[in-house]
Motif scaffolding. Structure first.
Motif: not given
Length: 454
Positions: A115-121, A248-251, A287-303
């Protein structure tokens, strides 16, 4: 710009520096030390003070010590403190305090490093990213990671592990987190805890390191999920859940391929499509958790989805590679290298991956390609370790396997529990299996190697 000057390091630690110096990095090992690093003379199996002269000769900018080592001049470039580990911790706290980085902490019984490496990517390309090397997640790994963080970092990812109660909270507070992720809670390190609830309480203590208004991203659907959620409410965190239907985030829907997984996720803001370049539902859930981090940080969803799609598991953590046995004929077998560590949850996930991979028929000595597992002991499981090893035989994925070879005294329990048709070899140690290896696998096979590093 230097990572540390002697002036800044003295201010951070309260130590003293006989001469001025500046360092570009921080190292705890002379074997990987680079010229310009600050060498930290930690005491573990060996006393780092014994290597200070060697480090300075190899180009270290300075050394963090609690005394002037033998063979080192009193006016050498040093940072002298009462206790080296406490000094490293002080550097870590100072590095965090001087940075405007948004910091994500990751813990969990399984999946911390992936998960750490997913976040880095995911974060790469959206700012300057700093993340822990390898599995630097313990009482020296976390402060070392923080001490190495450049002041202009935009995002930092800190992996936090534990072996005993009371380890996680101090490290999380040191990291001063904006977001905290708990991947899952599973039987691991049971030798140090009474039960799974105790492990959940310890994992939940990462939330003690959240800043005011920080976000907790927690797994839904576990028996201990209420413990995690209660902690999030107690610290006033913004709670986001992932994993199970209803979270909140599920497959929503997914295609589970042999090389990758394509997932439509259900999120609070609608459906999201993402891809993970590895088979396995557990990677997709993380990966769901990783994308939830992006949402929490208000990052671009596509990027964020594009960055996540570049991640692949590293060696020892589920990486799949082709092992060639005959270069002329192009024959070989597929190896899933997941030998870095193991507990019941990660073992189940790896067996699930093996069960969906297709062997190739009619290219080896044996006409039919096989799914083969070579499984080593799972360590630190406490009094129920033999029952937990034997229970692997009942995992549904076992029905799709052809042979299971077992390594280690604990894995003897699984060997005895396997049906005779699926029972392969049992040996005391991995070295005992090596002479037989060429006869255990064949061209066309898919082979999983999984166990605890011990």
């Amino acid at each position: 710009m230097a990572l540390w000057t002697s002036e800044a390091a003295v201010a951070a630690t309260g130590g003293r520096a006989p001469v001025a110096w500046q360092a570009e990095g921080v190292s705890i090992d002379t074997r990987s030390l680079k010229p310009g690093d600050l060498f930290v003379a930690l005491k573990d199996l060996r006393d780092g003070h014994d290597f200070v002269a060697q480090a300075l000769a190899a180009g270290a900018a300075a050394a963090l010590v609690s005394r002037i080592p033998e063979g080192v001049s009193a006016d050498a470039p040093l940072l002298i403190v009462p206790d080296v580990l406490r000094g490293l911790e002080a550097l870590g706290r100072a590095a965090r305090a001087r940075s405007q980085a948004r910091v994500i902490g990751v813990t969990g019984s399984v999946g911390k490093t992936s998960t750490k490496e997913m976040l880095r990517s995911m974060l790469t390309g959206q700012g300057r990213v700093h993340a822990a090397e390898a599995s630097y997640n313990n009482h020296w790994g976390v402060p070392l990671t923080l001490a190495r963080m450049p002041a202009d970092t935009d995002f930092a990812v800190i992996e936090i592990g534990m072996n005993h109660p009371g380890e996680i909270a101090p490290l999380a507070r040191m990291a001063d987190l904006d977001v905290a992720v708990i991947t899952t809670v599973a039987p691991a390190h049971l030798f140090a805890f009474d039960n799974l609830d105790g492990i959940a309480v310890e994992k939940a203590s990462i939330l003690d390191g959240l800043r005011q208004g920080g976000t907790a991203i927690l797994p839904e659907g576990l028996t201990v999920s209420p413990i995690l959620m209660a902690k999030a409410h107690a610290v006033g965190a913004d709670l986001v859940t992932f994993a199970e239907a209803g979270a909140d985030w599920h497959i929503g829907t997914a295609q589970w391929g042999e090389e990758a997984s394509a997932v439509h996720a259900i999120t609070p803001k609608g459906r999201r499509l993402f891809r993970v370049q590895s088979p396995g539902r557990h990677f997709a859930v993380n990966a769901l958790a990783v994308l939830a981090v992006a949402e929490a940080l208000h990052l671009d969803p596509a990027l964020s989805a594009q960055g996540l799609g570049r991640w692949q598991p590293p060696a020892g953590r589920g990486m799949r590679e082709r092992i060639t046995t005959d270069a002329v004929e192009g024959m070989g077998f597929d190896l899933i290298d997941d030998a870095f560590n193991a507990n019941p949850a990660s073992m189940a996930a790896s067996l699930d991956v093996l069960s969906i991979l297709q062997p190739t028929d009619n290219i080896g000595r044996i006409a039919k390609g096989r799914r083969i597992a070579i499984l080593g002991d799972m360590l630190e499981l406490g009094e129920t370790e033999l029952a937990l090893h034997a229970a692997i035989a009942d995992h549904p994925a076992m029905a799709s396997l052809h042979l299971v070879h077992c390594v280690g005294p604990r894995m003897k329990a699984l060997h005895a529990a396997l049906p005779p048709a699926r029972r392969g070899d049992w040996v005391e140690a991995a070295a005992d299996l090596l002479p037989r290896l060429s006869s255990l696998v064949d061209a066309g096979d898919v082979v999983l190697v999984k166990g605890s590093k011990g």
